[in-house]
Design a protein around this motif. Structure first.
Motif, PDB file in Angstrom:
ATOM      1  N   GLU A 188      75.814 100.517  19.821  1.00  0.00           N
ATOM      2  CA  GLU A 188      75.586  99.628  19.270  1.00  0.00           C
ATOM      3  C   GLU A 188      76.568  98.599  18.898  1.00  0.00           C
ATOM      4  O   GLU A 188      77.764  99.460  18.682  1.00  0.00           O
ATOM      5  CB  GLU A 188      75.165 100.778  18.176  1.00  0.00           C
ATOM      6  CG  GLU A 188      73.941 101.248  18.743  1.00  0.00           C
ATOM      7  CD  GLU A 188      72.317 100.610  18.664  1.00  0.00           C
ATOM      8  OE1 GLU A 188      72.076  99.287  18.642  1.00  0.00           O
ATOM      9  OE2 GLU A 188      71.357 101.145  19.048  1.00  0.00           O
ATOM     10  N   TRP A 246      74.063 103.213  25.587  1.00  0.00           N
ATOM     11  CA  TRP A 246      74.538 101.962  24.828  1.00  0.00           C
ATOM     12  C   TRP A 246      75.587 102.087  23.916  1.00  0.00           C
ATOM     13  O   TRP A 246      74.994 103.018  22.446  1.00  0.00           O
ATOM     14  CB  TRP A 246      74.495 100.570  25.709  1.00  0.00           C
ATOM     15  CG  TRP A 246      73.937 100.854  27.269  1.00  0.00           C
ATOM     16  CD1 TRP A 246      72.929 100.910  27.926  1.00  0.00           C
ATOM     17  CD2 TRP A 246      75.275  99.828  28.408  1.00  0.00           C
ATOM     18  NE1 TRP A 246      73.442 100.631  29.532  1.00  0.00           N
ATOM     19  CE2 TRP A 246      74.635 100.178  29.521  1.00  0.00           C
ATOM     20  CE3 TRP A 246      76.831  99.373  27.727  1.00  0.00           C
ATOM     21  CZ2 TRP A 246      75.739  99.987  31.042  1.00  0.00           C
ATOM     22  CZ3 TRP A 246      76.965  99.120  29.017  1.00  0.00           C
ATOM     23  CH2 TRP A 246      76.485  99.309  29.966  1.00  0.00           C
ATOM     24  N   THR A 274      81.184  96.413  23.353  1.00  0.00           N
ATOM     25  CA  THR A 274      80.814  97.500  23.989  1.00  0.00           C
ATOM     26  C   THR A 274      81.888  97.894  24.736  1.00  0.00           C
ATOM     27  O   THR A 274      82.597  99.319  24.466  1.00  0.00           O
ATOM     28  CB  THR A 274      79.307  96.925  24.911  1.00  0.00           C
ATOM     29  OG1 THR A 274      78.886  96.331  24.236  1.00  0.00           O
ATOM     30  CG2 THR A 274      79.536  98.435  25.883  1.00  0.00           C
ATOM     31  N   TRP A 281      79.346  90.772  22.159  1.00  0.00           N
ATOM     32  CA  TRP A 281      78.255  92.362  22.933  1.00  0.00           C
ATOM     33  C   TRP A 281      79.015  92.765  23.683  1.00  0.00           C
ATOM     34  O   TRP A 281      79.504  94.479  24.077  1.00  0.00           O
ATOM     35  CB  TRP A 281      76.770  92.055  22.854  1.00  0.00           C
ATOM     36  CG  TRP A 281      76.597  93.235  23.537  1.00  0.00           C
ATOM     37  CD1 TRP A 281      75.176  93.945  22.669  1.00  0.00           C
ATOM     38  CD2 TRP A 281      76.459  93.910  24.739  1.00  0.00           C
ATOM     39  NE1 TRP A 281      75.666  94.942  23.119  1.00  0.00           N
ATOM     40  CE2 TRP A 281      75.442  95.044  24.470  1.00  0.00           C
ATOM     41  CE3 TRP A 281      77.057  93.360  25.699  1.00  0.00           C
ATOM     42  CZ2 TRP A 281      75.013  96.110  25.383  1.00  0.00           C
ATOM     43  CZ3 TRP A 281      76.610  94.508  27.147  1.00  0.00           C
ATOM     44  CH2 TRP A 281      75.991  95.718  27.001  1.00  0.00           C
ATOM     45  N   LYS A 282      80.047  92.167  24.951  1.00  0.00           N
ATOM     46  CA  LYS A 282      80.740  92.930  26.200  1.00  0.00           C
ATOM     47  C   LYS A 282      81.799  93.132  25.221  1.00  0.00           C
ATOM     48  O   LYS A 282      82.115  94.406  25.863  1.00  0.00           O
ATOM     49  CB  LYS A 282      80.204  91.676  27.196  1.00  0.00           C
ATOM     50  CG  LYS A 282      79.518  91.132  27.808  1.00  0.00           C
ATOM     51  CD  LYS A 282      79.875  90.242  28.618  1.00  0.00           C
ATOM     52  CE  LYS A 282      78.506  90.055  30.019  1.00  0.00           C
ATOM     53  NZ  LYS A 282      77.545  88.669  28.634  1.00  0.00           N
ATOM     54  N   ASP A 288      66.978  87.295  30.172  1.00  0.00           N
ATOM     55  CA  ASP A 288      68.235  87.929  27.916  1.00  0.00           C
ATOM     56  C   ASP A 288      67.044  88.177  27.100  1.00  0.00           C
ATOM     57  O   ASP A 288      66.741  87.314  26.275  1.00  0.00           O
ATOM     58  CB  ASP A 288      69.315  87.814  28.419  1.00  0.00           C
ATOM     59  CG  ASP A 288      70.050  88.465  30.064  1.00  0.00           C
ATOM     60  OD1 ASP A 288      69.723  88.513  30.779  1.00  0.00           O
ATOM     61  OD2 ASP A 288      71.804  88.511  29.666  1.00  0.00           O
ATOM     62  N   PHE A 306      66.475  93.854  27.023  1.00  0.00           N
ATOM     63  CA  PHE A 306      67.656  93.938  26.517  1.00  0.00           C
ATOM     64  C   PHE A 306      69.167  93.076  26.429  1.00  0.00           C
ATOM     65  O   PHE A 306      68.809  92.031  26.168  1.00  0.00           O
ATOM     66  CB  PHE A 306      69.333  94.725  28.091  1.00  0.00           C
ATOM     67  CG  PHE A 306      67.971  95.277  28.545  1.00  0.00           C
ATOM     68  CD1 PHE A 306      67.549  97.034  27.903  1.00  0.00           C
ATOM     69  CD2 PHE A 306      66.971  95.622  29.935  1.00  0.00           C
ATOM     70  CE1 PHE A 306      67.042  98.418  28.270  1.00  0.00           C
ATOM     71  CE2 PHE A 306      66.100  96.731  30.364  1.00  0.00           C
ATOM     72  CZ  PHE A 306      66.444  97.839  29.618  1.00  0.00           C
ATOM     73  N   PRO A 362      72.641 104.395  31.009  1.00  0.00           N
ATOM     74  CA  PRO A 362      73.857 104.654  30.953  1.00  0.00           C
ATOM     75  C   PRO A 362      74.581 105.662  31.598  1.00  0.00           C
ATOM     76  O   PRO A 362      75.806 105.613  31.988  1.00  0.00           O
ATOM     77  CB  PRO A 362      73.567 104.780  29.700  1.00  0.00           C
ATOM     78  CG  PRO A 362      72.188 105.053  29.274  1.00  0.00           C
ATOM     79  CD  PRO A 362      71.783 104.257  30.281  1.00  0.00           C
ATOM     80  N   GLU A 391      67.301 100.077  34.554  1.00  0.00           N
ATOM     81  CA  GLU A 391      66.172 100.842  33.955  1.00  0.00           C
ATOM     82  C   GLU A 391      64.382  99.901  34.457  1.00  0.00           C
ATOM     83  O   GLU A 391      64.717  99.084  34.631  1.00  0.00           O
ATOM     84  CB  GLU A 391      65.916  99.811  32.557  1.00  0.00           C
ATOM     85  CG  GLU A 391      67.465 100.748  31.911  1.00  0.00           C
ATOM     86  CD  GLU A 391      67.214 102.692  31.443  1.00  0.00           C
ATOM     87  OE1 GLU A 391      65.736 102.503  31.754  1.00  0.00           O
ATOM     88  OE2 GLU A 391      68.043 102.731  30.475  1.00  0.00           O
ATOM     89  N   TRP A 419      74.145  94.379  31.681  1.00  0.00           N
ATOM     90  CA  TRP A 419      74.332  95.515  31.634  1.00  0.00           C
ATOM     91  C   TRP A 419      73.659  96.265  30.945  1.00  0.00           C
ATOM     92  O   TRP A 419      73.814  97.667  31.366  1.00  0.00           O
ATOM     93  CB  TRP A 419      75.962  95.277  30.223  1.00  0.00           C
ATOM     94  CG  TRP A 419      77.177  94.576  31.544  1.00  0.00           C
ATOM     95  CD1 TRP A 419      76.511  93.521  32.152  1.00  0.00           C
ATOM     96  CD2 TRP A 419      78.327  94.348  30.515  1.00  0.00           C
ATOM     97  NE1 TRP A 419      78.042  92.199  31.790  1.00  0.00           N
ATOM     98  CE2 TRP A 419      78.679  93.079  31.619  1.00  0.00           C
ATOM     99  CE3 TRP A 419      79.074  95.148  29.874  1.00  0.00           C
ATOM    100  CZ2 TRP A 419      80.310  93.144  31.062  1.00  0.00           C
ATOM    101  CZ3 TRP A 419      80.560  95.441  30.088  1.00  0.00           C
ATOM    102  CH2 TRP A 419      80.631  93.765  30.324  1.00  0.00           C
ATOM    103  N   GLN A 420      72.822  96.762  30.010  1.00  0.00           N
ATOM    104  CA  GLN A 420      72.055  97.362  29.603  1.00  0.00           C
ATOM    105  C   GLN A 420      70.596  97.375  30.539  1.00  0.00           C
ATOM    106  O   GLN A 420      69.980  98.805  30.373  1.00  0.00           O
ATOM    107  CB  GLN A 420      71.835  96.740  27.938  1.00  0.00           C
ATOM    108  CG  GLN A 420      72.085  97.062  27.252  1.00  0.00           C
ATOM    109  CD  GLN A 420      71.963  97.012  25.662  1.00  0.00           C
ATOM    110  OE1 GLN A 420      70.983  95.945  25.732  1.00  0.00           O
ATOM    111  NE2 GLN A 420      72.235  97.980  24.854  1.00  0.00           N
TER     112      GLN A 420
END
Length: 279
Positions: free
Chosen positions: A218, A216, A229, A225-226, A168, A199, A208, A261, A203-204
Motif C-alpha cells: 500500500e 502489492w 512500491t 507509486w512505483k 490504468d 489497478f 503478487p 489478474e 505492475w499490479q
C-alpha cells in the motif's frame, strides 16, 4: 487389554500407516516457478543443475538448494524434481491461444491499440505478442492519458480504422473515467473502444505471488507509486533507472496469462476483438 476402547491397536501397522502423512506432491522445478523454503527463503527457479535448484529472490540474489523436499507452494509442502522437456506437438501461446506455426505476421492493420505507457506495451507484447502479429495489430504507448482526446482526434478513427484504448485505474470518479467519457461521447466515439483495469499501475496486474509476496504494498496517495512500491519491497528506487531495472525483473516473472489478474486479461482480449472485427 481391550484395544477396541481405543479404536484398535495403536501400534499396529494399519494404525501407523493411518497416522503417517502422505508424501508431498512431486513438482517439476520449471523456470520461474516461485517456491518458499522451510527456512522462509522465497525465490524463483532460474536453473537446475547437478541435483540442485537455483532460486533468485526479489533482490536478484541467487542461492542453490538440493532438489527434493523442504519447499512450499502456497503453504503446501512439495518435492521439487527436475523438469522434463515437453514433448513436441500443438502448443499454446503465452495468452493461452493455440500457437499458429508457419504463418508470417500480417501487414499491420490501420486500426491500433493504445496503452498508457511503455511498461503496459511491454507486458501486452510479452503475453499477446504472437496473437497481435498473426492479426496484424500494433500496440503503441500513450505516455499518459491526459492528452487522449487530442490523440484520438489526430488519429481520426473511422469505419475500418478503429482505435482500442487500455487505461490504468479506470474506476468510477477517476480522472481516467472522465477522459474516457469525453472521448467515447465525442465525434469518434462509434469507432473507439476504451476499457481499463482497476489497478493504479500495470505492475499490479501481475499476481503478487509471482514475486513471492502476498500482496502489492500500500502506497499513500501523493507518493510516487512505483518508487514507493520498490522502497517497501526493499529494492533500489532512487532513480528512474532503478525503476526501469526493477520493472524488467518484475516482468521477467511473468510466464503467461496465468500470472496476470483476470481484470486485465479480459480487457486486452476485448480490444483485440474490437480492432480486428469486420464491420
Amino acid at each position: 487389554m481391550d484395544w477396541d476402547s481405543w479404536g484398535g491397536d495403536v501400534l499396529s501397522a494399519e494404525a501407523k500407516a493411518a497416522r503417517t502423512p502422505p508424501p508431498p506432491k512431486r513438482v517439476p522445478a520449471a523456470r520461474e516457478l516461485v517456491v518458499e523454503r522451510h527456512d522462509g527463503y522465497v525465490g524463483a527457479v532460474v536453473r537446475v543443475e547437478a541435483g540442485s535448484v537455483h532460486l533468485e529472490d526479489r533482490r536478484g540474489a541467487v542461492r542453490a538448494f538440493p532438489l527434493g523436499r523442504g519447499f512450499f507452494i502456497d503453504g503446501v509442502e512439495v518435492e521439487l524434481v527436475p523438469a522434463v522437456a515437453a514433448a513436441a506437438g500443438p502448443t499454446r501461446t503465452a495468452s493461452g491461444s493455440r500457437a499458429v506455426s508457419g504463418v508470417r505476421a500480417r501487414v499491420a492493420l490501420p486500426s491500433r491499440i493504445l496503452v498508457e505507457g511503455v511498461h503496459d506495451a511491454e507486458l501486452v507484447e510479452q503475453v499477446w505478442g504472437h496473437d497481435l502479429r498473426v492479426e496484424g495489430v500494433v500496440v503503441e504507448p500513450l505516455h499518459g492519458a491526459d492528452d487522449l482526446a487530442a490523440i484520438v482526434a489526430e488519429f481520426a478513427p473511422s469505419r475500418g480504422r478503429r482505435l482500442g484504448i487500455l487505461l490504468d485505474h479506470l474506476v468510477p470518479g477517476s480522472k481516467e473515467s472522465r477522459i474516457a467519457t469525453t472521448v467515447t461521447s465525442g465525434r469518434y466515439g462509434a469507432h473507439v473502444r476504451i476499457v481499463g483495469h482497476p489497478f493504479i499501475d500495470i505492475w499490479q496486474a501481475i499476481k503478487p505471488a509471482r514475486l513471492g509476496i502476498q500482496a502489492w504494498p500500500e502506497v499513500p496517495k501523493g507518493e510516487d507509486w512505483k518508487r514507493g512500491t520498490l522502497r517497501r519491497l526493499g529494492m533500489p528506487h532512487g532513480s528512474q533507472d532503478d525503476v526501469g531495472r526493477a520493472w524488467q525483473r518484475i516482468r521477467s516473472r511473468v510466464r503467461d496469462w496465468n500470472d496476470l489478474e483476470p481484470e486485465l486479461l479480459g480487457r486486452v482480449e476485448e480490444l483485440i476483438d474490437f480492432v480486428t472485427a469486420q464491420e
